[in-house]
Design a protein around this motif. Structure first.
Motif: not given
Length: 384
Positions: A19-27
């Protein structure tokens, strides 16, 4: 009392340990979308807040964030310190002065002295006293005053949800190269694949001087529309004029469309591999035109040796594609009357179901590899 924008994500909730990987990409993508606007993005549990912006730019912020894939919904909220007086003042500001309403409270701060039902009752009662033309209807309200008590001692109060673009953050599903024409279909195909998290580059083929520069400019404008959803894109422009002249001169004209399509696919594959793409993307829809029969698709696909070819529109009819084109803001550009290279030397009766054997017989009349390399030598790159 501060105005903020609440950003809620879409499928990222399902991503477990990654999840953290996708959250960082979204930011990263949100920051790209808001470039040039004063703001700060704050992460909260399961959502983000955009803060510190000029209130006059609120609509622009919402407009830009609506195009960021991975966002489920947005709300403009008032952020206050958590106490009943502050919450009421914020609720008073977002509440309509007439109609049916209800108050809905989410209490993440379990230490607060009142529970959700008590907050609903008190704030709702005070709003009824303040605005005489209001009435309560918890089953079919005209609007809802939403109150969200956060764990950090702040509360968000809002009354509206804006639908986000959904999908996955661009950049989380590899890179693809879209064969983009000046028509309706290909920008929609690129938009759909970007929604699944893929970074999309574009390649366009032109036949100048048989087609004019306005046709080229039209494609640049379409790529710019797509770039608003992808955080930017590279547009590769290649001339196939010489290829079309050679086909017209040496081959059976009925095979013009299919032969040209094979050249395009081979050139696109070579350019894509050189630039790190992992697949090709086309706007083909089964049965829509002569080159989009199963036999035509098989013929053009067979020349691609390394990369998969994605066809997200294959099962869509034209009305569905047009609706998506309108939604993404590309339709009015796509229908501008500037012809692309596929209209040059167009035969009166193109072959609808070409056999691979007959196609190769026609193709053998040409120096295929030399024409491909000559076309690639005309490559122009535009960063959008």
């Amino acid at each position: 009392m501060e105005k903020v924008v609440i950003v809620r994500y879409s499928e990222i909730h399902l991503k477990g340990k990654n999840r953290g990987y996708f959250e960082r990409a979204l930011i990263i993508n949100m920051e790209k979308a808001l470039k040039g606007l004063k703001h700060e993005i704050i992460r909260q549990s399961g959502r983000y807040l955009v803060e510190g912006f000029d209130g006059a730019e609120t609509d622009e912020i919402i407009s830009r964030l609506k195009k960021v894939f991975g966002i489920h919904s947005l709300s403009v909220a008032l952020k206050v310190q958590t106490d009943m007086e502050n919450i009421f003042k914020a609720a008073e500001s977002v509440c309509g002065e007439c109609g049916k309403f209800k108050v809905s409270t989410h209490r993440a701060d379990k230490a607060f002295c009142k529970d959700s039902m008590q907050i609903n009752a008190e704030i709702g009662g005070r709003l009824l006293s303040k605005f005489k033309n209001l009435s309560v209807d918890v089953h079919n309200p005209d609007f809802i005053v939403n109150i969200d008590l956060r764990e950090n001692g702040s509360t968000l109060v809002f009354n509206e949800f804006f639908k986000g673009a959904g999908g996955m953050p661009v950049g989380t599903s590899g890179r693809g190269t879209l064969l983009i024409s000046g028509g309706i279909d290909s920008p929609v195909a690129g938009h759909m694949i970007a929604k699944r998290g893929m970074t999309v580059d574009c390649i366009h083929f032109h036949s100048y001087p048989y087609t004019n520069m306005q046709a080229r400019d039209k494609v640049i404008e379409l790529a710019k529309v797509l770039a608003k959803y992808t955080g930017g894109t590279k547009l590769y422009i290649v001339s196939v004029t010489r290829i079309q002249e050679e086909i017209h001169k040496k081959c059976n004209g009925e095979y013009m469309v299919t032969l040209l399509r094979r050249f395009m696919m081979k050139i696109a594959e070579k350019v894509a591999i050189k630039n790190g793409s992992q697949c090709l993307i086309t706007g083909e829809s089964l049965g829509q035109v002569a080159s989009q029969t199963v036999e035509g698709i098989t013929s053009s696909n067979s020349v691609v040796e390394t990369l998969p070819v994605l066809r997200p529109l294959c099962g869509f009819d034209k009305d569905e594609i047009i609706e998506r084109s309108r939604d993404m803001g590309a339709f009015e550009i796509s229908i501008q009357p500037y012809e692309d290279c596929c209209t040059v030397f167009l035969p009166k009766h193109p072959v609808i179901k070409p056999s691979l054997t007959s196609i190769k017989e026609e193709e053998n009349k040409l120096d295929f590899n030399a024409l491909v390399e000559e076309a690639i030598s005309t490559l122009e790159i535009i960063q959008l």
